[in-house]
Design a protein around this motif. Structure first.
Motif, PDB file in Angstrom:
ATOM      1  N   THR A 206       0.830  -1.207   0.000  1.00  0.00           N
ATOM      2  CA  THR A 206       0.000   0.000   0.000  1.00  0.00           C
ATOM      3  C   THR A 206       0.867   1.260   0.000  1.00  0.00           C
ATOM      4  N   ALA A 207       1.917   1.243   0.822  1.00  0.00           N
ATOM      5  CA  ALA A 207       2.774   2.435   0.925  1.00  0.00           C
ATOM      6  C   ALA A 207       3.497   2.696  -0.388  1.00  0.00           C
ATOM      7  N   LEU A 208       4.051   1.656  -0.979  1.00  0.00           N
ATOM      8  CA  LEU A 208       4.815   1.853  -2.213  1.00  0.00           C
ATOM      9  C   LEU A 208       3.886   2.262  -3.360  1.00  0.00           C
ATOM     10  N   ALA A 209       2.667   1.721  -3.357  1.00  0.00           N
ATOM     11  CA  ALA A 209       1.712   2.132  -4.394  1.00  0.00           C
ATOM     12  C   ALA A 209       1.396   3.625  -4.277  1.00  0.00           C
ATOM     13  N   ALA A 210       1.471   4.147  -3.050  1.00  0.00           N
ATOM     14  CA  ALA A 210       1.217   5.582  -2.839  1.00  0.00           C
ATOM     15  C   ALA A 210       2.510   6.395  -2.979  1.00  0.00           C
ATOM     16  N   GLY A 211       3.638   5.715  -3.206  1.00  0.00           N
ATOM     17  CA  GLY A 211       4.908   6.426  -3.381  1.00  0.00           C
ATOM     18  C   GLY A 211       5.517   6.888  -2.071  1.00  0.00           C
TER      19      GLY A 211
ATOM     20  N   ASP B  55       9.667   3.745   3.337  1.00  0.00           N
ATOM     21  CA  ASP B  55       9.773   3.406   4.757  1.00  0.00           C
ATOM     22  C   ASP B  55      10.500   4.548   5.474  1.00  0.00           C
ATOM     23  N   GLY B  56       9.906   5.097   6.488  1.00  0.00           N
ATOM     24  CA  GLY B  56      10.499   6.227   7.204  1.00  0.00           C
ATOM     25  C   GLY B  56      10.165   7.577   6.580  1.00  0.00           C
ATOM     26  N   GLY B  57       9.449   7.582   5.466  1.00  0.00           N
ATOM     27  CA  GLY B  57       9.114   8.837   4.792  1.00  0.00           C
ATOM     28  C   GLY B  57       7.954   9.567   5.471  1.00  0.00           C
TER      29      GLY B  57
ATOM     30  N   LYS C  83      -6.803  16.353   8.404  1.00  0.00           N
ATOM     31  CA  LYS C  83      -5.588  15.720   7.906  1.00  0.00           C
ATOM     32  C   LYS C  83      -4.474  15.836   8.938  1.00  0.00           C
ATOM     33  N   VAL C  84      -3.559  14.885   8.886  1.00  0.00           N
ATOM     34  CA  VAL C  84      -2.348  14.932   9.710  1.00  0.00           C
ATOM     35  C   VAL C  84      -1.154  14.591   8.823  1.00  0.00           C
ATOM     36  N   ARG C  85      -0.003  15.149   9.197  1.00  0.00           N
ATOM     37  CA  ARG C  85       1.255  14.762   8.541  1.00  0.00           C
ATOM     38  C   ARG C  85       2.057  13.940   9.542  1.00  0.00           C
ATOM     39  N   CYS C  86       2.618  12.835   9.104  1.00  0.00           N
ATOM     40  CA  CYS C  86       3.317  11.941  10.027  1.00  0.00           C
ATOM     41  C   CYS C  86       4.327  11.092   9.272  1.00  0.00           C
ATOM     42  N   MET C  87       5.079  10.301  10.011  1.00  0.00           N
ATOM     43  CA  MET C  87       6.071   9.407   9.404  1.00  0.00           C
ATOM     44  C   MET C  87       5.472   8.009   9.225  1.00  0.00           C
ATOM     45  N   VAL C  88       5.912   7.366   8.172  1.00  0.00           N
ATOM     46  CA  VAL C  88       5.381   6.040   7.829  1.00  0.00           C
ATOM     47  C   VAL C  88       6.413   4.971   8.161  1.00  0.00           C
TER      48      VAL C  88
END
Ligand code: SF4
Length: 992
Positions: A847-852, A855-857, A867-872
């Motif tokens: 899911t993460a890679l499909a959204a671009g 890891d850690g981004g 909305k929130v901004r956070c680390m993945v």
């Protein structure tokens, strides 16, 4: 102290860490040990607090588990041992505070005042409200453990506006199970892992039964038990499961419906159990009209034993042996009779009827594994295999214990049958707007397998089981809200029909949170998550004073955090705050404190008396009741005062009848005195151990003036073991039922038949359909009630799904409590912060890679509401359609006296910003009808886990910090602040 021989390993060596040896570098003589009860989470383990004399009296040196305590047997977790740092938290409040005259709420400008001034302010204000319109005072509390006292305070005050945190925690779990089997997981019951062979855990990460669950799981696995975890995320207990079955959030009910479909289709059900111990064979009226969907009954009061709570035993069954209708009890279960579970029948008066089980079979007929696969994401073949496994384990691996018992109809069963499949579930099921029916479907499925209070299955803990419906009616009469008068019933309870709702004649809510109204009729724990929003809208009326205890409603304990913070400061047309006076009681300077007009500094759990009472939430075990206490092991810091003492003082000054003796004199000196001497019924008090004047009676007896001392001498816990023949099948076990009534745990001693079919829900549905003569819901709520009050369990999509664009927001977002922290209490604990200082959004790599998103981004998470901004963090331990994070780690910048640049505020975040406390509402004709709470339409449980989101990478030029950023106000006067000296002390150096 010396190492005990049993600590030696098999080769005779000492273990690396000897928990019974004095801590290294200490002077053994200077250390004293006191037992009390942990409160670093709700599990309530026994602990030993090691103390050493410091400059200002005893200081906590070390905390370990109490080996003699029945709950944890010496085991302690990271949180428990870190209680020492809670004592010295820089965020601790130390003195009462008043908002500076002329300062704005939220600015955090306070002036210290004395307790005498504090009590004078509160007494003047509360006595004025009580003498005019008591409902204008509201008391809502967070995760406290003294609802028997707080509820009594509200009742004596005369306000219905009281609740604890259950409405936004797990009321669906409590109510869904209690309305079905009379007990629940949680403190009220659980899986018998000592005898289970298969354990299925659903929707549980960390738990209210943390250490005991870990101890039991460890023994279970060592014995070769098989552990299946069904959860969108494989964390916590699930990490040691033999099999993880990922499932989409909010779809567990569909899985249970499909499992029931398979169990019934292939006859993997306990038919004799269903016939004798449930309402499965009872005949339901099929004809349209006011009796439609209700049980047919014999109106002759002489037939059958007396009423089971509000659910009388006068129902009918169809006996297939004689081919005729008869009373369900006792004739229907007499030797030689065989009540029908299927078919349709006609009574002598022409009424068409069918057994409840027949209707359940029809309800699940279409719920095939393929149907559930499309909803849950679990392959149909896996669902089929799971049904075979649970059915075969329950029925083909059944065993018998040589324990004879006699049921409520006089039949002695020579043995007790074990059904060795155990389930456990918690907030993962409960915190959805379809949670009540989901939990009910689990309870009914367990009933089909006969695994209720059976060895190896689900087991009750005293004082459960309750009646179905429990015989506790919530206050509901607007006419009885009177000046200077206690309510004629407790503010919370369990409604059994529309006539018991807390509404006005026009159907509008009586309570500020709208609990027990047509919007959420069975909201047994109240709806704390709507109090601020409703109070600010003056819906249904304006409050005067809101008192909040131990709940961080301006941050992690509320949905829609930023809007709620604005609401706390909102003023009306008259220029006054919409909530005119806000009292906050907390031990710490949380984000909520800034909004208080008056701050009451609470103690920690190591500084006060507390009770874990049978009147409230005891710590009972399967084999009998257990209650426990906390005693102060250190003196309160500064001017901190236990909230319990505040309530006793206020109740005495306000001269509540239960707290006042002859000629207005106060009845109770303080909280310990209240605990010993208050008796809701003769011989029944807050504590059941060492009663009677000399302390020789247990469970029931006169007050004992030395009761606290006796608890203290016995490790602060009292345990009672029931006789073996009273430990199982307690819904129907006459010896247990008699005993429980005698000891005041139940009002009646009649059996509690399991509710496969809920005629209580049907009463609400009939009212909504206009088929009954009594109370009817307002027009705009008719379809809602009619839809969700299905007397049989069913699955429907969470309500948020209906108002969100599922293509625009394709992911489910959920939170979990980390094992090392409990709510926001611990994310400022100096030791526990070393385990988690910030949180990530955990996303499946696909899911993460499909959204671009790497890891850690950094990424944006957006819902319809915020909305929130956070680390993945990429994680394969989450199903691809779900994202999740730990709750309550993110903080406002500088809050809780953390450094403004601390990880908690720069990298930590709350998912709460994405969740709305209200949803748009349309009536049955599709017309907009304003908004309604984002909650289960039956119980009012907050739909925390329903939110739908999407994710996208943050832009490279955006700051690498979470959004939103909020600055906390300055330190409150007297707040402890950085405590370098104490930290140095704990580095192992001597203070003298
Ligand atoms: S599980 Fe909870 S109550 Fe038990 S030691 Fe840990 S924090 Fe304390």
């Amino acid at each position: 102290m010396t190492a005990t021989p049993n600590l030696l390993s098999t080769d005779g060596r000492l273990p690396l860490h000897n928990p019974l040896a004095p801590p290294a570098g200490t002077d053994d003589q200077a250390t004293t040990v006191k037992c009390t009860t942990c409160y670093m989470c709700a599990c309530r383990c026994g602990i030993r607090v090691h103390l050493r004399e410091g400059e200002n009296g005893p200081e906590v040196r070390y905390i370990d588990g109490n080996p003699d305590h029945p709950i944890n047997k010496g085991v302690i977790c990271a949180k428990g041992s870190s209680g020492i740092m809670k004592q010295v938290s820089p965020a601790r409040l130390t003195q009462p505070l008043r908002r500076k005259p002329g300062s704005e709420r939220g600015a955090g400008e306070f002036e210290p005042i004395s307790w005498e001034e504090t009590f004078a302010i509160l007494t003047e204000r509360l006595s004025r409200i009580r003498a005019t319109d008591p409902k204008k005072f509201a008391l809502f509390t967070g995760r406290d453990q003294m609802q028997a006292l707080t509820g009594l305070f509200a009742r004596q005050f005369g306000t219905p506006n009281y609740a604890a945190h259950g409405g936004f925690c797990s009321v669906n779990m409590a109510a869904g199970m209690i309305y079905s089997v009379g007990g629940s997981f949680w403190e009220f019951g659980g899986p018998d892992l000592d005898r289970a062979k298969l354990f299925v855990m659903i929707g549980t990460a960390e738990d209210h039964h943390s250490n005991p669950m870990k101890i039991a799981l460890s023994a279970f696995k060592r014995r070769g038990g098989r552990f299946i975890s069904i959860n969108p995320v494989r964390t916590g207990y699930s990490a040691i499961a033999d099999e993880w079955i990922p499932i989409k959030p909010g779809t567990d009910g569909a899985l249970f419906m499909a499992l029931m479909h398979e169990l019934i289709k292939h006859d993997r059900i306990d038919r004799p159990f269903l016939q004798r111990f449930t309402n499965a064979p009872q005949l339901v009226v099929l004809d349209e009209g006011e009796r439609e969907g209700l049980f047919a009954f014999d109106p002759d009061p002489a037939k059958g034993p007396p009423g089971d709570g509000r659910n009388p035993h006068n129902k009918l069954v169809w006996d297939t042996t004689s081919g005729q209708v008869m009373a369900a009890y006792p004739e229907g279960i007499a030797d030689g009779r065989s009540p029908a579970l299927t078919g349709t029948y006609t009574l002598a008066d022409g009424t068409r009827v069918a057994p409840a089980f027949q209707l359940l079979s029809q309800q699940v007929a279409e719920c095939t594994p393929e149907w559930a696969q499309a909803i849950t994401g679990i392959a149909a073949g896996r669902i089929r295999a799971l049904a075979v496994e649970i059915g075969d384990t329950a029925l083909k691996q059944a065993f018998e214990l040589p324990i004879a018992w006699t049921d409520a109809w006089g039949k002695t069963h020579p043995t007790t049958v074990g059904r060795p499949v155990a389930f456990h579930a918690m907030r993962g099921l409960a915190a959805h707007s379809n949670g009540f029916q989901t939990v009910r479907s689990l309870a009914v499925m367990m009933s089909l397998l006969g695994t209720i209070d059976a060895p190896g299955g689900f087991r009750h803990k005293a004082p459960y089981p309750r009646h179905i419906v429990p015989n506790y009616r919530a206050f509901n009469d607007p006419e009885q809200v009177k000046p200077n008068t206690p309510l004629n019933a407790a503010p919370l309870g369990f409604p059994a029909s529309p006539e018991e709702l807390a509404i006005h004649a026009d159907g509008s809510p009586l309570r500020i949170d709208h609990a027990f109204s047509w919007e959420h009729p069975l909201s047994a724990h109240g709806m704390m998550h709507n109090v601020i929003t409703n109070a600010v809208k003056a819906d249904p009326y304006r409050l005067d004073t809101l008192m909040i205890f131990m709940a961080n409603m301006a941050w992690n304990s509320t949905m829609n955090t930023m809007a709620v913070r604005e609401m706390l400061n909102r003023r009306g047309d008259d220029g006054e705050y919409q909530i005119p006076f806000l009292v906050v009681c907390d031990a710490f300077q949380s984000e909520m404190v800034a909004y208080a007009d008056l701050v009451l500094p609470d103690t920690t759990y190591l500084e006060r008396h507390d009770v874990m009472s049978m009147l409230d939430r005891p710590i009972s075990e399967f084999d009998g009741p257990v209650d426990s206490v906390r005693v102060p092991v250190v003196a309160p810091l500064g001017q901190c005062k236990p909230f319990q003492e505040v309530l006793i003082e206020l109740a005495s000054r306000l001269k509540f009848p239960a707290f006042t003796g002859a000629e207005g004199a106060r009845k109770f000196k303080d909280y310990p005195d209240f605990v010993v001497n208050f008796q809701p019924q003769p011989g029944i008090g807050f504590l059941m151990g060492w009663r009677g004047e000399d302390g020789t009676e247990h469970l029931r007896g006169a007050p004992n003036p030395k009761q606290w001392e006796m608890y203290e001498k016995n490790g602060c816990v009292f345990q009672y073991h029931l006789r073996e023949d009273q430990q199982y099948m307690r819904n129907w076990n006459q010896s247990y039922l008699d005993f429980a009534k005698e000891k005041g745990w139940r009002q009646k001693n009649d059996p509690v038949q399991l509710a496969i079919y809920s005629d209580v829900l049907q009463l609400f549905r009939l009212a909504a359909q206009g088929k009954t003569a009594g109370r009817q819901p307002p027009e705009h709520l008719r379809e809602r009630i009619s839809t969700y009050f299905d007397p049989l369990p069913f699955w429907y999509p969470p309500l948020e799904s209906a108002c969100s664009d599922l293509y625009a927001y394709p992911l489910n977002a959920i939170t979990q409590r980390p094992m090392a922290m409990y709510h926001s209490w611990d994310s400022q604990n100096a030791w526990l912060r070393q385990i988690h200082s910030h949180n990530y959004l955990h996303v499946n790599p696909v899911t993460a890679l499909a959204a671009g998103i790497a890891d850690g981004g950094w990424c944006w998470v957006e819902s319809r509401w915020g909305k929130v901004r956070c680390m993945v963090r990429h994680s394969e331990a989450v199903e691809p359609g779900t994202v999740w994070t730990w709750n309550a780690i993110g903080k406002a910048s500088g809050a809780w006296q953390l450094d403004p640049g601390a990880d908690e505020s720069r990298k930590g975040f709350l998912l709460n910003h994405l969740i709305s406390e209200e949803l748009p509402f349309t009536d049955g004709d599709g017309k907009s009808a304003g908004t309604i709470s984002n909650s289960d339409p039956i119980t009012g449980q907050a739909g925390w886990y329903d939110v739908r989101v999407r994710i996208r990478p943050a832009e490279p030029e955006e700051p690498e910090e979470t959004f939103p950023q909020v600055a906390a106000p300055p330190p409150a006067p007297g707040v402890l602040g950085k405590a370098q000296k104490v930290l140095t002390y704990f580095a192992g150096r001597k203070t003298r």
